[in-house]
Scaffold this active site. Sequence first.
Site, PDB file in Angstrom:
ATOM      1  N   SER A  96      -4.792   3.093   4.125  1.00 32.00           N
ATOM      2  CA  SER A  96      -5.046   2.360   2.881  1.00 32.00           C
ATOM      3  C   SER A  96      -5.222   0.868   3.199  1.00 32.00           C
ATOM      4  O   SER A  96      -6.141   0.211   2.690  1.00 32.00           O
ATOM      5  CB  SER A  96      -3.870   2.581   1.923  1.00 32.00           C
ATOM      6  N   HIS A 143       7.462  -7.254  -2.311  1.00 31.56           N
ATOM      7  CA  HIS A 143       7.168  -6.689  -0.980  1.00 31.56           C
ATOM      8  C   HIS A 143       8.179  -7.240   0.043  1.00 31.56           C
ATOM      9  O   HIS A 143       8.003  -7.044   1.248  1.00 31.56           O
ATOM     10  CB  HIS A 143       5.764  -7.083  -0.515  1.00 31.56           C
ATOM     11  N   LYS A 203       0.807  -1.234   0.000  1.00 30.50           N
ATOM     12  CA  LYS A 203       0.000   0.000   0.000  1.00 30.50           C
ATOM     13  C   LYS A 203       0.842   1.287   0.000  1.00 30.50           C
ATOM     14  O   LYS A 203       0.406   2.332   0.474  1.00 30.50           O
ATOM     15  CB  LYS A 203      -1.014   0.053   1.190  1.00 30.50           C
TER      16      LYS A 203
HETATM   17  S1  PPS Z   1      -0.459  -3.111  -3.118  1.00 27.45           S
HETATM   18  O1  PPS Z   1      -1.661  -3.894  -2.692  1.00 27.45           O
HETATM   19  O2  PPS Z   1       0.621  -3.223  -2.160  1.00 27.45           O
HETATM   20  O3  PPS Z   1      -0.039  -3.451  -4.480  1.00 27.45           O
HETATM   21  O4  PPS Z   1      -0.959  -1.595  -3.083  1.00 27.45           O
HETATM   22  P1  PPS Z   1      -0.149  -0.346  -3.653  1.00 27.45           P
HETATM   23  O5  PPS Z   1      -0.334  -0.256  -5.100  1.00 27.45           O
HETATM   24  O6  PPS Z   1       1.236  -0.368  -3.125  1.00 27.45           O
HETATM   25  O7  PPS Z   1      -0.892   0.864  -2.938  1.00 27.45           O
HETATM   26  C1  PPS Z   1      -2.220   1.188  -3.224  1.00 27.45           C
HETATM   27  C2  PPS Z   1      -2.383   2.659  -2.899  1.00 27.45           C
HETATM   28  O8  PPS Z   1      -1.747   3.437  -3.941  1.00 27.45           O
HETATM   29  C3  PPS Z   1      -2.713   4.316  -4.485  1.00 27.45           C
HETATM   30  N1  PPS Z   1      -2.420   4.611  -5.907  1.00 27.45           N
HETATM   31  C4  PPS Z   1      -2.211   5.870  -6.350  1.00 27.45           C
HETATM   32  N2  PPS Z   1      -2.156   7.058  -5.698  1.00 27.45           N
HETATM   33  C5  PPS Z   1      -1.947   8.176  -6.447  1.00 27.45           C
HETATM   34  N3  PPS Z   1      -1.833   8.162  -7.793  1.00 27.45           N
HETATM   35  C6  PPS Z   1      -1.876   6.998  -8.486  1.00 27.45           C
HETATM   36  N4  PPS Z   1      -1.764   7.009  -9.810  1.00 27.45           N
HETATM   37  C7  PPS Z   1      -2.066   5.776  -7.755  1.00 27.45           C
HETATM   38  N5  PPS Z   1      -2.180   4.462  -8.092  1.00 27.45           N
HETATM   39  C8  PPS Z   1      -2.393   3.781  -6.952  1.00 27.45           C
HETATM   40  C9  PPS Z   1      -4.025   3.563  -4.301  1.00 27.45           C
HETATM   41  O9  PPS Z   1      -5.135   4.391  -4.496  1.00 27.45           O
HETATM   42  C10 PPS Z   1      -3.848   3.078  -2.874  1.00 27.45           C
HETATM   43  O10 PPS Z   1      -3.924   4.138  -1.912  1.00 27.45           O
HETATM   44  P2  PPS Z   1      -5.260   4.596  -1.178  1.00 27.45           P
HETATM   45  O11 PPS Z   1      -4.825   5.551  -0.116  1.00 27.45           O
HETATM   46  O12 PPS Z   1      -5.920   3.371  -0.613  1.00 27.45           O
HETATM   47  O13 PPS Z   1      -6.092   5.270  -2.229  1.00 27.45           O
END
Ligand code: PPS
Length: 287
Positions: A131, A101, A45
């Site tokens: 998140s 991870h 996340k």
């Molecule tokens: S995972 O399950 O570990 O693969 O998740 P991960 O991709 O690391 O994290 C998910 C959060 O990243 C946000 N996200 C983004 N934020 C801003 N801009 C872009 N383009 C973007 N893409 C993914 C996603 O919305 C999750 O955060 P939260 O706070 O839940 O919205």
Amino acid sequence: MTEEELYVQHRGVYVPIALHPLESLKYAEEFTVRDDDIFIGTYPKSGTTWMQEIVPLIMSGGDLKPVLTLPNWDRVPWLEEHRAIELKLEDRPSPRILATHFHYPMMPKSWFNSKAKMLYVMRNPKDVFTSSYHYYKMATYLVDPGTCDEFLMKFLNGKVMFGSWFDHVKGWLNAKEKDRILYLTYEEMIMDLKGSISKICSFLGKSLSEEVMERIADHCTFKNMKQNKMSNYSLVPKQFMDTSKSEFLRKGVSGDWKNLFTVAQAEFFDSVYKEKLKDVDFKFIWD
Ligand code: PPS
């Protein structure tokens, strides 16, 4: 279901067994890393999906084909996930882009003697918590988070998937391969996405025009990625992710922890954070 039913302990940290059966963890540990491999490393996340969009676009010189035709988990597969074996990562052409991870000491033995690069992304742990809290409610392969207080104790004690955020970040910040690790934060990407893309290009030795970097930044905004079915997790069957509870691309902002934490919870979190990161001199830009 409980942690004991849904997770397995790998090198002392919980990993969800549905995604990481023991043979996948063994495969990852014994994986032969190539010098031109590019890794994206994150605590869950923290910006993995975002980087799974950005890095292939940098490598394709801005050609959208890879991100519009391949789901992110095939485009940039997780080294330690069950799909790695099915995808035969060992046969993929170079340069491979792989996500992980894993904590630093869990990396494949061959990583330590390679010249492979690592893009390590960190995010404000209070936002990682927030998140995760929403994600644990919707992902059926994870233990229900319970109340915010209950999940807080689990998170701070590392009783969640991939263990302690603090150990993860400290481990990678103390890695000795500093010349081949680029440290990035989710917050700097929010503040200046094109600047972050430019930094990644320099690190990877890719020279792209301002116009191409701008196009990549535009494609990788939260709003645009949310429309991309190859990246927004809408292809995942409902039985694994119940999107009526939360979405995968949920808010995409920094500071959403303020909508979840009570003052007392934030103060408690900060006191643990201060103690656990007291020896770290990296300048984080979050509150
Ligand atoms: S995972 O399950 O570990 O693969 O998740 P991960 O991709 O690391 O994290 C998910 C959060 O990243 C946000 N996200 C983004 N934020 C801003 N801009 C872009 N383009 C973007 N893409 C993914 C996603 O919305 C999750 O955060 P939260 O706070 O839940 O919205």
